[in-house]
Design an enzyme around this catalytic site. Sequence first.
Site, short mmCIF file in Angstrom:
data_model
loop_
_atom_site.label_atom_id
_atom_site.label_comp_id
_atom_site.label_asym_id
_atom_site.label_seq_id
_atom_site.Cartn_x
_atom_site.Cartn_y
_atom_site.Cartn_z
N ASP A 1 0.84 -1.21 0.00
CA ASP A 1 0.00 0.00 0.00
C ASP A 1 0.87 1.26 0.00
OD1 ASP A 1 -2.35 1.44 0.05
OD2 ASP A 1 -2.55 1.36 2.23
N ASN B 1 -10.73 -3.10 -6.14
CA ASN B 1 -9.94 -2.15 -6.93
C ASN B 1 -10.59 -1.80 -8.27
OD1 ASN B 1 -6.67 -3.36 -5.84
ND2 ASN B 1 -7.93 -1.69 -5.04
#
Length: 291
Positions: free
Chosen positions: A56, A104
């Site tokens: 991330d 996503n």
Amino acid sequence: MRRKGISPEEAVLTKAHPNISVADPSALGPVTPEEAQLLASLDLARLPRHVAVIMDGNGRWAQRKHLPRAAGHRSGTQTARTTIETCARLKIEALTLYAFSVENWRRPKTETDFLMQLLREYLRQEMPLIQRNNIRMRFLGRSRELPAGVQQDMRAAVEKTSKNTGMVLCLALNYGGRAEIVDALNEIVAQRNGEGGNVPVTEEEVSRHLYTAGLPDPDLLIRSSGEMRVSNFLLWQIAYAEILVTETLWPDFNRARLLEAFVEFQKRERRYGGIREGGPDSEVPARVAGQ
């Protein structure tokens, strides 16, 4: 790409964890003074069997440098390369990288299209490194929902590395922890309907139908960028994983930070709900999915 049960090639990973070969620190090649100090603090015989990583911070890294998000994603692939090669050379048994979640797809199409293309480039360009380090590739997730070209490259990567005997590298693509459990239960229901009977479902049976069947559960979950959540990642498998959250953004997560995570891992007591007796050798081995 989903497979039921455990293939013969994966059977080696279902055995108990006696004394996995210990890495030679020199396999890492030249190291910085910081890395050398961290290596000296590590017991290479007690590294985690399975490391899972939530990669991330690519977007924030790019934003801080006034670059497009795509630049962050490209830089993140270099960090992935370092992490993969380091883990392979330290004889980590399995490494799972959270590359693209089912959530996503909510991002702009331009970004998801770029990520799919970047993945295809990565699989082709990094294959020499994968082969050189004797790495076997697996993919976790609902692969049939991915673009046809991506699926083709995934199948090619699995086939090309199928006879390798080193670390298993799992890329979680179009992956969601809840989706994985739903898929496993649907497989069990379909099997029950075909066989008849009313046998209770066990944890072991669910594990045998997960994407990770045959792999040990993660011992260590690393999340970069400081977010304190697991983001629907390996929800079943990380029940007893040690979780390490670092403020470092993924593109800045270098080899020293990875070694630092291993040092922190070895400082923790792992009791699995029980009471620890004796020394480090009394720790319970990581559970293998399906056992």
